[in-house]
Design a protein around this motif. Structure first.
Motif, PDB file in Angstrom:
ATOM      1  N   GLY A   1      15.585  11.728  -7.534  1.00  0.00           N
ATOM      2  CA  GLY A   1      16.034  12.456  -6.508  1.00  0.00           C
ATOM      3  C   GLY A   1      13.935  13.325  -6.396  1.00  0.00           C
ATOM      4  O   GLY A   1      14.292  13.920  -6.916  1.00  0.00           O
TER       5      GLY A   1
ATOM      6  N   SER B   1      26.335  17.278  -9.272  1.00  0.00           N
ATOM      7  CA  SER B   1      25.121  17.378  -9.298  1.00  0.00           C
ATOM      8  C   SER B   1      24.436  18.599  -9.180  1.00  0.00           C
ATOM      9  O   SER B   1      24.874  19.538  -8.221  1.00  0.00           O
ATOM     10  CB  SER B   1      25.027  15.688  -8.751  1.00  0.00           C
ATOM     11  OG  SER B   1      24.524  16.185  -6.730  1.00  0.00           O
TER      12      SER B   1
ATOM     13  N   LEU C   1      26.496   8.632  -7.563  1.00  0.00           N
ATOM     14  CA  LEU C   1      26.508   8.243  -6.324  1.00  0.00           C
ATOM     15  C   LEU C   1      27.689   7.331  -6.046  1.00  0.00           C
ATOM     16  O   LEU C   1      27.961   7.489  -5.316  1.00  0.00           O
ATOM     17  CB  LEU C   1      26.108   8.564  -5.049  1.00  0.00           C
ATOM     18  CG  LEU C   1      24.456   8.352  -5.341  1.00  0.00           C
ATOM     19  CD1 LEU C   1      23.190   7.944  -4.669  1.00  0.00           C
ATOM     20  CD2 LEU C   1      23.849   9.963  -4.963  1.00  0.00           C
TER      21      LEU C   1
ATOM     22  N   VAL D   1      17.546   4.016  -6.672  1.00  0.00           N
ATOM     23  CA  VAL D   1      18.329   4.536  -5.693  1.00  0.00           C
ATOM     24  C   VAL D   1      17.501   6.211  -5.759  1.00  0.00           C
ATOM     25  O   VAL D   1      17.849   6.790  -6.811  1.00  0.00           O
ATOM     26  CB  VAL D   1      19.468   4.787  -6.243  1.00  0.00           C
ATOM     27  CG1 VAL D   1      20.643   5.465  -5.581  1.00  0.00           C
ATOM     28  CG2 VAL D   1      20.197   3.048  -6.866  1.00  0.00           C
TER      29      VAL D   1
ATOM     30  N   THR E   1      18.594   9.988  -5.588  1.00  0.00           N
ATOM     31  CA  THR E   1      19.731  10.547  -4.704  1.00  0.00           C
ATOM     32  C   THR E   1      19.425  12.041  -3.918  1.00  0.00           C
ATOM     33  O   THR E   1      20.294  12.959  -3.749  1.00  0.00           O
ATOM     34  CB  THR E   1      20.437  11.338  -5.994  1.00  0.00           C
ATOM     35  OG1 THR E   1      19.821  11.928  -6.829  1.00  0.00           O
ATOM     36  CG2 THR E   1      20.920   9.390  -6.764  1.00  0.00           C
ATOM     37  N   HIS E   2      17.944  12.620  -3.355  1.00  0.00           N
ATOM     38  CA  HIS E   2      17.624  13.561  -2.252  1.00  0.00           C
ATOM     39  C   HIS E   2      16.310  13.111  -2.153  1.00  0.00           C
ATOM     40  O   HIS E   2      15.170  13.157  -2.033  1.00  0.00           O
ATOM     41  CB  HIS E   2      17.858  14.589  -3.738  1.00  0.00           C
ATOM     42  CG  HIS E   2      17.476  15.257  -3.074  1.00  0.00           C
ATOM     43  ND1 HIS E   2      17.772  17.366  -3.610  1.00  0.00           N
ATOM     44  CD2 HIS E   2      16.953  16.510  -1.537  1.00  0.00           C
ATOM     45  CE1 HIS E   2      17.546  18.029  -3.042  1.00  0.00           C
ATOM     46  NE2 HIS E   2      16.890  17.206  -2.239  1.00  0.00           N
TER      47      HIS E   2
ATOM     48  N   ARG F   1      20.040   8.833  -0.804  1.00  0.00           N
ATOM     49  CA  ARG F   1      21.496   9.670   0.187  1.00  0.00           C
ATOM     50  C   ARG F   1      20.153  11.236   0.651  1.00  0.00           C
ATOM     51  O   ARG F   1      19.367  12.109  -0.177  1.00  0.00           O
ATOM     52  CB  ARG F   1      21.924  10.085  -1.177  1.00  0.00           C
ATOM     53  CG  ARG F   1      22.906  11.498  -0.456  1.00  0.00           C
ATOM     54  CD  ARG F   1      24.080  12.235  -1.862  1.00  0.00           C
ATOM     55  NE  ARG F   1      23.206  12.778  -2.871  1.00  0.00           N
ATOM     56  CZ  ARG F   1      23.896  12.988  -4.037  1.00  0.00           C
ATOM     57  NH1 ARG F   1      25.066  13.660  -4.127  1.00  0.00           N
ATOM     58  NH2 ARG F   1      23.242  14.574  -4.974  1.00  0.00           N
TER      59      ARG F   1
ATOM     60  N   ALA G   1      19.007  16.062 -10.723  1.00  0.00           N
ATOM     61  CA  ALA G   1      17.652  15.373  -9.889  1.00  0.00           C
ATOM     62  C   ALA G   1      16.784  16.270  -9.938  1.00  0.00           C
ATOM     63  O   ALA G   1      16.954  17.888  -9.411  1.00  0.00           O
ATOM     64  CB  ALA G   1      18.060  15.166  -8.655  1.00  0.00           C
TER      65      ALA G   1
ATOM     66  N   ALA H   1      21.720   6.585 -11.100  1.00  0.00           N
ATOM     67  CA  ALA H   1      22.359   6.868 -10.065  1.00  0.00           C
ATOM     68  C   ALA H   1      22.809   6.340  -9.335  1.00  0.00           C
ATOM     69  O   ALA H   1      23.553   7.329  -8.706  1.00  0.00           O
ATOM     70  CB  ALA H   1      19.904   6.660  -9.322  1.00  0.00           C
TER      71      ALA H   1
ATOM     72  N   GLU I   1      20.576  19.943  -7.960  1.00  0.00           N
ATOM     73  CA  GLU I   1      19.472  19.374  -7.102  1.00  0.00           C
ATOM     74  C   GLU I   1      18.804  20.472  -7.819  1.00  0.00           C
ATOM     75  O   GLU I   1      18.559  22.094  -7.878  1.00  0.00           O
ATOM     76  CB  GLU I   1      19.557  19.500  -5.912  1.00  0.00           C
ATOM     77  CG  GLU I   1      20.852  18.315  -5.426  1.00  0.00           C
ATOM     78  CD  GLU I   1      20.711  17.425  -6.117  1.00  0.00           C
ATOM     79  OE1 GLU I   1      19.616  16.272  -5.851  1.00  0.00           O
ATOM     80  OE2 GLU I   1      21.804  16.391  -6.278  1.00  0.00           O
TER      81      GLU I   1
END
Length: 409
Positions: A314, A243, A357, A57, A59-60, A110, A266, A353, A245
């Motif tokens: 991420g 979250s 989400l 997964v 996420t970014h 994502r 991430a 992760a 980043e």
């Protein structure tokens, strides 16, 4: 009854070592039907020598980048390619990037810079028009002359939307919600690659950020915050984001506040490494910014991980700097920088992760009732970081269908 190993709506693998997203379950059998895991049981035939883990997964990511690979960009950089490529063509590249990620074992993505295009790609995948990974699309809410806006050269008049003032921020959140996006991205500092930007610059006022977060949460949308500065992290935490980043400017005091809490980071390690070392084509300004961030980053993030701050996979992949499939390399980098063991890194890229989400009841683990998003691998990647390699991916099942490789049996 579907034969063992067949991957359509029904399928199974047997004699594989199962790591379920948290722990090693030993050798066993996994069956699925209609895209969902129906059975996870010990035993079930001779050992194949393969391991089975949940799909990764990420996420970014940013899907709308040139999908031909770094060696085929033909002079287009990450700034100019969107300006000379019709959005219809960009959509095809975005779908191709997502499918490439899926074939490498990344079954959930994502996009943190999405608009109606990525939301449409997600619906095409969800409707099984094209076979693709699970895709969440998060729309950006940035200000004029902010980090997002500075990715488009100043002379270009047809620009991505920005929002100035609390009401405009709320309106842009509502536009993204109406378009079917599921999350929002905000900015509380400048960035690295944006032209003429400074990391310490403020992006949006507190009132604007508060309005954005409030509106997003009222519409059930998670909020991810881009920030590289300690001040930006303070603002993000105070405004209740879901979250962080990058988080390169994290302080020990902030880490203590975040430890064991719901807000994840991430860290996007590889891309900042690559920019700081000029391993990819970047401006001297971007290299200087990234190199300055690196002086603090590794020590700060390693101490935060030791304190219990939750980190997730991420990458910031867009196909131009990091390619889709480099997610495995990012997990190895998390081991090196954060001090994680390989199992902890693999959790950060699967079950943790997915939970970040809100997908823990959908994917990220190998258990009955969840989606059949599975990766068969040579080696035991939860025991050896050297086995966290895309080259060791033997087969990928996404949404119950074979995406790459071949299953045993």
């Amino acid at each position: 009854m579907t034969a063992p190993g067949v991957t359509g709506p029904h399928g199974s693998v047997t004699g594989v070592r199962i790591w379920d997203g948290e722990r090693d379950l030993g050798v066993g059998t996994v069956r699925w039907a209609d895209g969902l895991i129906t059975e996870v049981t010990p035993g079930g035939g001779p050992e194949t020598g393969l391991s089975l883990v949940p799909g990764l997964v990420d996420t970014h990511v940013h899907l709308l980048g040139f999908a031909g690979g770094r060696d085929r960009v033909k002079g287009f950089d990450t700034f100019s390619w969107p300006l000379v490529t019709e959005v219809q063509e960009q959509a095809l590249h975005g779908a191709a990037n997502a499918q490439r990620a899926m074939r490498a074992g990344v079954t959930t993505l994502r996009d943190l810079g999405a608009d109606e295009t990525q939301a449409g790609i997600a619906r095409v995948f969800d409707g099984d028009i094209l076979h693709g990974p699970r895709l969440l699309a998060s729309g950006p809410v940035g200000m004029t002359a902010g980090h997002l806006d500075l990715f488009t050269p100043r002379a270009v008049k047809d620009r991505p939307p920005t929002a100035d003032g609390p009401d405009a921020c709320r309106a842009l959140v509502r536009r993204w919600a109406r378009a079917g996006l599921t999350g929002i991205k905000i900015y509380s500092s400048g960035g690295v690659l944006s032209m003429g930007d400074k990391v310490g610059w403020r992006n949006h006022t507190r009132a604007e950020l508060a309005a954005t977060v409030d509106e997003a949460h009222a519409l059930g949308m998670r909020v991810a915050c881009h920030t590289h500065s300690a001040e930006g992290i303070d603002i993000a935490l105070a405004e209740g984001v879901d979250s962080i980043e990058h988080g390169t400017g994290l302080t020990a005091e902030q880490a203590a506040r975040m430890a064991g809490g719901p807000v994840t980071i991430a860290p996007t390690l590889l891309i900042n490494d690559m920019i700081a070392r000029a391993e990819v084509p970047v401006s001297a300004e971007a290299q200087e910014i990234a190199a300055a961030l690196m002086e603090h980053r590794d020590t700060a993030l390693r101490e935060a991980a030791a304190a219990g701050v939750p980190f997730v996979l991420g990458t910031d992949a867009n196909g131009y700097f990091l390619e889709f499939g480099d997610q495995w390399r990012e997990l190895v980098r998390m081991v090196e920088v954060l001090g994680y063991g390989p199992e902890q890194a693999l959790r950060a890229g699967t079950s943790v992760a997915a939970r970040a989400l809100g997908l823990e009841s959908v994917t990220g683990s190998v258990r009955p009732g969840l989606g059949a998003d599975l990766v068969l691998m040579r080696g035991r990647p939860w025991e050896r970081a050297a086995d966290l390699r895309v080259e060791d991916v033997a087969a990928v099942v996404c949404r119950g269908r074979l995406a790459s490789g071949a299953l045993p049996g």
